[in-house]
Design a protein around this motif. Structure first.
Motif, PDB file in Angstrom:
ATOM      1  N   ARG A  45      33.052  30.097  29.039  1.00 14.16           N
ATOM      2  CA  ARG A  45      32.754  28.667  29.045  1.00 14.16           C
ATOM      3  C   ARG A  45      32.112  28.307  27.707  1.00 14.16           C
ATOM      4  O   ARG A  45      32.269  29.014  26.727  1.00 14.16           O
ATOM      5  CB  ARG A  45      31.836  28.338  30.224  1.00 14.16           C
ATOM      6  N   SER A  71      28.586  30.320  27.731  1.00  9.18           N
ATOM      7  CA  SER A  71      28.299  30.989  29.001  1.00  9.18           C
ATOM      8  C   SER A  71      29.586  31.624  29.526  1.00  9.18           C
ATOM      9  O   SER A  71      30.669  31.445  28.962  1.00  9.18           O
ATOM     10  CB  SER A  71      27.741  29.999  30.034  1.00  9.18           C
ATOM     11  N   ASN A  84      31.696  32.543  33.365  1.00 12.18           N
ATOM     12  CA  ASN A  84      31.790  32.431  34.815  1.00 12.18           C
ATOM     13  C   ASN A  84      32.599  33.612  35.334  1.00 12.18           C
ATOM     14  O   ASN A  84      33.653  33.937  34.781  1.00 12.18           O
ATOM     15  CB  ASN A  84      32.478  31.124  35.229  1.00 12.18           C
ATOM     16  N   TYR A  96      34.729  34.950  38.429  1.00 10.56           N
ATOM     17  CA  TYR A  96      35.440  34.419  39.591  1.00 10.56           C
ATOM     18  C   TYR A  96      35.986  35.527  40.476  1.00 10.56           C
ATOM     19  O   TYR A  96      36.461  36.550  39.997  1.00 10.56           O
ATOM     20  CB  TYR A  96      36.615  33.545  39.137  1.00 10.56           C
ATOM     21  N   SER A 147      33.372  30.905  42.122  1.00 16.37           N
ATOM     22  CA  SER A 147      32.516  31.374  41.040  1.00 16.37           C
ATOM     23  C   SER A 147      31.396  32.237  41.602  1.00 16.37           C
ATOM     24  O   SER A 147      30.434  31.726  42.180  1.00 16.37           O
ATOM     25  CB  SER A 147      31.926  30.184  40.263  1.00 16.37           C
ATOM     26  N   CYS A 170      29.289  34.081  39.932  1.00 19.79           N
ATOM     27  CA  CYS A 170      28.051  33.824  39.197  1.00 19.79           C
ATOM     28  C   CYS A 170      28.368  33.220  37.831  1.00 19.79           C
ATOM     29  O   CYS A 170      29.468  33.351  37.310  1.00 19.79           O
ATOM     30  CB  CYS A 170      27.212  35.093  39.036  1.00 19.79           C
ATOM     31  N   LYS A 171      27.371  32.546  37.290  1.00 21.86           N
ATOM     32  CA  LYS A 171      27.424  32.039  35.922  1.00 21.86           C
ATOM     33  C   LYS A 171      26.428  32.863  35.104  1.00 21.86           C
ATOM     34  O   LYS A 171      25.309  33.114  35.546  1.00 21.86           O
ATOM     35  CB  LYS A 171      27.044  30.561  35.868  1.00 21.86           C
ATOM     36  N   SER A 218      24.498  33.319  31.320  1.00 23.75           N
ATOM     37  CA  SER A 218      24.135  32.721  30.036  1.00 23.75           C
ATOM     38  C   SER A 218      23.070  33.601  29.389  1.00 23.75           C
ATOM     39  O   SER A 218      22.674  34.631  29.945  1.00 23.75           O
ATOM     40  CB  SER A 218      23.642  31.284  30.219  1.00 23.75           C
ATOM     41  N   THR A 221      23.624  32.447  40.816  1.00 23.95           N
ATOM     42  CA  THR A 221      24.533  32.745  41.917  1.00 23.95           C
ATOM     43  C   THR A 221      24.157  31.907  43.127  1.00 23.95           C
ATOM     44  O   THR A 221      22.969  31.797  43.460  1.00 23.95           O
ATOM     45  CB  THR A 221      24.472  34.237  42.298  1.00 23.95           C
TER      46      THR A 221
END
Length: 283
Positions: free
Chosen positions: A42, A45, A47, A49, A54, A56-57, A59, A71
Motif C-alpha cells: 500500500r 504500508s 496488507n 490477505y 485483510s 493484518c495491516k 506499517s 488486526t
C-alpha cells in the motif's frame, strides 16, 4: 480519487522486515512462506490477505523503529468491534486470545468464518502462481455525495486484482454468477462500474505507472515476488476484464451473459462451476 499512491519509500521499514525474515519463528517469516496468503503493498504500508480478507495491516513506527500491526479483533478470537495492535508480531492487548501474529493457522481459522463466496472464488484465480499478481483490492474510485455527513456518504470502489502480463498492467473485476450487478433487464450496474474504472485508469496513468514501478521493486526487495520476469518498462491496459465465477449455463442460454459478451467481448472471462462442462470462453 485525488492521487493514486502505492509503494514503500522508507528503507528502514524494508530493512526491519528483512531482519524479521531471518528469524524462522517470526510472524513475517511465516507469512511470507504461507502460500495461502497474499501480501499487497500500500502507501508506506502492507496488507496481508487471506481469501479476500485483510488479515493484518503492517506499517513502520519511525520513532521506536518497530513493525506495527493492526488486526481486527474478530480474527483474534474477540467478538468486539475494532482492532488490536502488535509490536513486531506480539499482540499488545492482553485481552487478545491469540498472542502473536505468528499464530497464522489460528488467525486463518477465524478469518474463514467471514469469507464470502465471491471473494473465495476470486482468490482461487488470484492465488494461481502462474499469474504475476502484484496487487489486490485496488481503490480507483472515491466518490462522495454532496454535503457528506457520515462515512457511508463516501463511495469507495475497488477493483479486485492487478496482474503484470508481459509489459502490461492488466486489471480484473470478479463477480459471482449470481451477483445482481451483472443482471438487468436494461443496463447491468457492472457496465457503469467498468466504465468508471476505465476513466480512472486513463486519468491517473502516470501515478499508476510510478506507483507500480516502486511496488515491483518493493516486492523484489522483500522476496515476495520470485521467479518472475519483470520488464524494465510497462504500460497500463485501460480496459479492465470482467471474470464471472461459478457459471452453470451456456452463454447462448443466458440472456445476461449474452449482454455481457456483447458489451465486453473478449474482456469477459467465464469460469465454469465445478463438474459443469459448457461451451464458454476460458483463459
Amino acid at each position: 480519487m485525488s492521487i493514486f499512491k502505492r509503494g514503500i519509500h522508507n528503507q528502514q521499514f524494508l530493512d526491519a522486515l528483512n531482519t524479521l525474515y531471518s528469524d524462522k519463528n517470526s510472524f513475517w517469516y511465516k507469512m511470507l512462506n504461507d502460500n495461502e496468503l497474499l501480501i499487497a503493498v500500500r502507501n508506506e504500508s502492507l496488507n496481508v490477505y487471506y481469501n479476500g480478507q485483510s488479515l493484518c495491516k503492517l506499517s513502520f513506527n519511525q520513532r521506536k523503529k518497530y513493525i506495527k500491526g493492526e488486526t481486527h479483533k474478530k480474527y483474534l478470537s474477540i467478538t468486539n468491534k475494532g482492532y488490536f495492535t502488535s509490536h513486531n508480531g506480539v499482540i499488545l492487548n492482553k485481552k487478545s486470545i491469540i498472542k502473536n501474529l505468528a499464530e497464522i493457522d489460528s488467525i486463518k481459522k477465524n478469518v474463514k468464518k467471514h469469507i464470502g463466496k465471491e471473494k473465495f472464488e476470486s482468490y482461487k484465480q488470484i492465488m494461481n502462481r502462474d499469474k504475476c499478481v502484484i496487487d489486490v483490492e485496488i481503490t480507483l474510485i472515491k466518490d462522495k455525495v454532496p454535503n457528506p455527513k457520515k462515512r457511508s456518504d463516501y463511495k469507495i470502489s475497488s477493483i479486485d486484482y492487478l496482474s503484470l502480463e508481459k509489459n502490461k498492467l492488466v486489471f480484473y473485476e470478479a463477480k459471482h454468477y449470481t451477483n445482481s450487478e451483472i443482471r438487468s433487464r436494461t443496463t447491468p450496474k457492472v457496465f457503469n462500474q467498468i466504465k468508471r474504472y476505465e476513466e480512472e485508469l486513463v486519468q491517473h496513468k502516470n501515478e499508476i505507472l510510478d506507483s507500480y514501478k516502486l511496488v515491483l521493486q518493493n516486492l523484489i526487495d522483500l522476496n515476495i515476488l520470485k521467479n518472475q520476469f519483470i520488464p524494465s518498462k510497462f504500460e497500463v491496459n485501460f480496459n479492465p476484464f470482467l471474470i464471472v465465477f461459478d457459471v452453470d449455463k451456456n452463454e447462448k442460454d443466458d440472456k445476461h451473459l449474452q449482454k455481457l459478451r456483447t458489451h465486453l467481448g473478449e474482456r469477459l472471462i467465464l469460469k465454469l462451476k465445478k463438474s459443469i462442462r459448457l461451451e464458454t470462453n476460458l483463459v
